[in-house]
Scaffold this motif. Sequence first.
Motif, PDB file in Angstrom:
ATOM      1  N   GLY A   1     -33.931  56.491  87.750  1.00  0.00           N
ATOM      2  CA  GLY A   1     -32.593  55.907  87.763  1.00  0.00           C
ATOM      3  C   GLY A   1     -32.627  54.410  87.962  1.00  0.00           C
ATOM      4  N   ASN A   2     -33.524  53.945  88.837  1.00  0.00           N
ATOM      5  CA  ASN A   2     -33.643  52.501  89.072  1.00  0.00           C
ATOM      6  C   ASN A   2     -34.148  51.780  87.824  1.00  0.00           C
ATOM      7  OD1 ASN A   2     -33.753  50.158  91.061  1.00  0.00           O
ATOM      8  ND2 ASN A   2     -35.866  50.198  90.334  1.00  0.00           N
ATOM      9  N   ASP A   3     -35.087  52.411  87.119  1.00  0.00           N
ATOM     10  CA  ASP A   3     -35.609  51.814  85.887  1.00  0.00           C
ATOM     11  C   ASP A   3     -34.519  51.725  84.822  1.00  0.00           C
ATOM     12  OD1 ASP A   3     -38.058  51.576  87.072  1.00  0.00           O
ATOM     13  OD2 ASP A   3     -38.947  53.328  86.081  1.00  0.00           O
ATOM     14  N   LEU A   4     -33.678  52.747  84.758  1.00  0.00           N
ATOM     15  CA  LEU A   4     -32.583  52.715  83.791  1.00  0.00           C
ATOM     16  C   LEU A   4     -31.595  51.606  84.116  1.00  0.00           C
ATOM     17  CD1 LEU A   4     -31.778  56.516  83.314  1.00  0.00           C
ATOM     18  CD2 LEU A   4     -32.827  54.989  81.655  1.00  0.00           C
TER      19      LEU A   4
ATOM     20  N   ILE B   1     -29.261  55.137  72.958  1.00  0.00           N
ATOM     21  CA  ILE B   1     -28.152  56.072  72.733  1.00  0.00           C
ATOM     22  C   ILE B   1     -27.167  55.519  71.705  1.00  0.00           C
ATOM     23  CG2 ILE B   1     -26.187  57.209  73.836  1.00  0.00           C
ATOM     24  CD1 ILE B   1     -27.882  57.308  76.399  1.00  0.00           C
ATOM     25  N   VAL B   2     -26.773  54.272  71.880  1.00  0.00           N
ATOM     26  CA  VAL B   2     -25.819  53.662  70.956  1.00  0.00           C
ATOM     27  C   VAL B   2     -26.450  53.470  69.583  1.00  0.00           C
ATOM     28  CG1 VAL B   2     -24.458  51.583  70.495  1.00  0.00           C
ATOM     29  CG2 VAL B   2     -24.514  52.540  72.802  1.00  0.00           C
ATOM     30  N   GLY B   3     -27.714  53.082  69.544  1.00  0.00           N
ATOM     31  CA  GLY B   3     -28.380  52.852  68.270  1.00  0.00           C
ATOM     32  C   GLY B   3     -28.509  54.102  67.421  1.00  0.00           C
TER      33      GLY B   3
ATOM     34  N   ASP C   1     -16.108  50.848  82.166  1.00  0.00           N
ATOM     35  CA  ASP C   1     -16.028  49.750  83.132  1.00  0.00           C
ATOM     36  C   ASP C   1     -17.344  48.969  83.159  1.00  0.00           C
ATOM     37  OD1 ASP C   1     -14.099  48.575  84.769  1.00  0.00           O
ATOM     38  OD2 ASP C   1     -15.054  49.331  86.584  1.00  0.00           O
ATOM     39  N   LYS C   2     -18.462  49.706  83.077  1.00  0.00           N
ATOM     40  CA  LYS C   2     -19.768  49.049  83.034  1.00  0.00           C
ATOM     41  C   LYS C   2     -19.983  48.344  81.704  1.00  0.00           C
ATOM     42  CE  LYS C   2     -23.489  48.041  85.242  1.00  0.00           C
ATOM     43  NZ  LYS C   2     -23.408  47.199  86.446  1.00  0.00           N
TER      44      LYS C   2
ATOM     45  N   ALA D   1     -25.315  49.533  79.410  1.00  0.00           N
ATOM     46  CA  ALA D   1     -24.298  50.073  80.318  1.00  0.00           C
ATOM     47  C   ALA D   1     -24.365  51.598  80.369  1.00  0.00           C
ATOM     48  CB  ALA D   1     -22.910  49.613  79.879  1.00  0.00           C
ATOM     49  N   VAL D   2     -24.557  52.232  79.217  1.00  0.00           N
ATOM     50  CA  VAL D   2     -24.671  53.695  79.179  1.00  0.00           C
ATOM     51  C   VAL D   2     -25.890  54.151  79.971  1.00  0.00           C
ATOM     52  CG1 VAL D   2     -24.958  55.698  77.692  1.00  0.00           C
ATOM     53  CG2 VAL D   2     -23.495  53.829  76.950  1.00  0.00           C
ATOM     54  N   ASN D   3     -27.008  53.459  79.808  1.00  0.00           N
ATOM     55  CA  ASN D   3     -28.217  53.798  80.556  1.00  0.00           C
ATOM     56  C   ASN D   3     -28.015  53.597  82.057  1.00  0.00           C
ATOM     57  OD1 ASN D   3     -30.945  54.280  78.823  1.00  0.00           O
ATOM     58  ND2 ASN D   3     -29.489  53.045  77.652  1.00  0.00           N
TER      59      ASN D   3
END
Length: 361
Positions: A9-12, A21-23, A217-218, A241-243
Motif C-alpha cells: 500500500g505504501n508503494d502504491l 489501470i487508466v491506460g 477527490d484524490k 490517484a487510483v493507485n
Amino acid sequence: MATGFAQWGNDLYTGRRSYDIVGRRRTWYLISAVLVAISGVLLFVPGLNPGIEFRGGSEFVVSGVDTTDQQLATDTVLAIAPDEVPRVTTVGGSSLRIQTAELTSEEVTEVTNSLIAAFDVDEDQVTSTFIGPTWGQDVSQKAVTGLVVFLVFVSIVMTVYFRNWRMAAAAMLALFHDLILTVGVYAAVGWEVTPATVIGFLTILGYSIYDTVVVFDKVRENTADVLEQSRFTYAEKANLAVNQTLVRSINTSVVALLPVASILVIGAFILGAGTLRDIALALFVGMFVGTFSSVFLATPLEVTLREREPRIREHTAKVLAARAGVSTDDGEVVGAAPRAAAALRPGGHLGAAAQPRRKGR
C-alpha cells in the motif's frame, strides 16, 4: 503478511509501484459492456421475479409444520383452484409460504382448511393475507421517483463540489453500471423482488457514489496543477490517484462485505426466504460491483471525457512529444524517452528520475 500488505500500500501511494489501470481502460470498458449486455438479456430472459407485493394476490403461511414438503402444499392448493399454480417457499426450518393469484373469500377459506388438514396443524398456525397490486404499483412509482431525485441531486452536488461536470457524468455512468449488474444478478438467481430488494438497490447507490467520490477527490488533488508541469499527462496523474486509493477501496469493501455476507448466509440458508435475504443479496452484489466500478470504470471514464478538452489534449501531446525526444520551443529533450518509459510503466517509479533534462539550461 500484514507487513507485506502495508508495504504494498505504501508503494502504491508513493508511486514506487503502479498499475496502469487508466491506460488499460478499453479492457475495463469491454468487460463492463459485456456484463451490462448479459444483465440486460437476463432482465428479459428469464426476467425479474416480482414478489406478491408487486403483482398482488393471496398468501398463506403455515408455521410449525412437521414436514416442509412443498409438493404437498402445491397439491392442496391445486385441489381447490386447479387453474392456479402456487409459489411455495420454505421459511426457516418449520414454515411454508404459499402465494397464489387473487382468490375469492370462499377459496381462501377452503385453502386454509385444507392446509390445516394436510399438515395436521392448529387453526392459528395457518394465516392468510391478501395484497392488492395497487400497493406494489405505489412502491414501484415511489422507488423510481426516489431514484430520479437521487441522481439529479447527486449530479448537481458533484458538479458543484468538483467544479467539473465530467466527474459527475462519469460517476452517473458507473452508478448505472452498478445498478444494471445488481438487477441482472437478481434476475439470474430468480429470487423474488420485494420492497426489501428495492431498498437494497437504493442503498447501493449511496455506497457506490461514496467510494467514487473518494477516488475523484484524490484525482482532483493530483491533477490540480497538471497543466503547469510537463512530466506527466492528465491520465498518468489520474492513474496515480487510483493507485493511491486502491488499498483504501479494498479495505473498505472487505469490511463492508463481510457482515453483509453473514447476513446473506443467515437469511438464505438458516432463516429461509425473507427480508434479510432479499436486502442482503442486493447489498452484497452492489457493494462488490461498486468497488469494481469506482476503481476500474469511474476514473477511466472521467479521463476519457477530460481528454476531449483541447487544453488537456494539447498538454498530453506536448508531454508525449517531449518523451519521444522531439524538439520543442523550449529546446531539445535529451534522453527523456528511456527514463520516462522506465518510470511510468506498471511497477515503475514516479520519482524525480523521470524529470527530463533539456539542453541549454
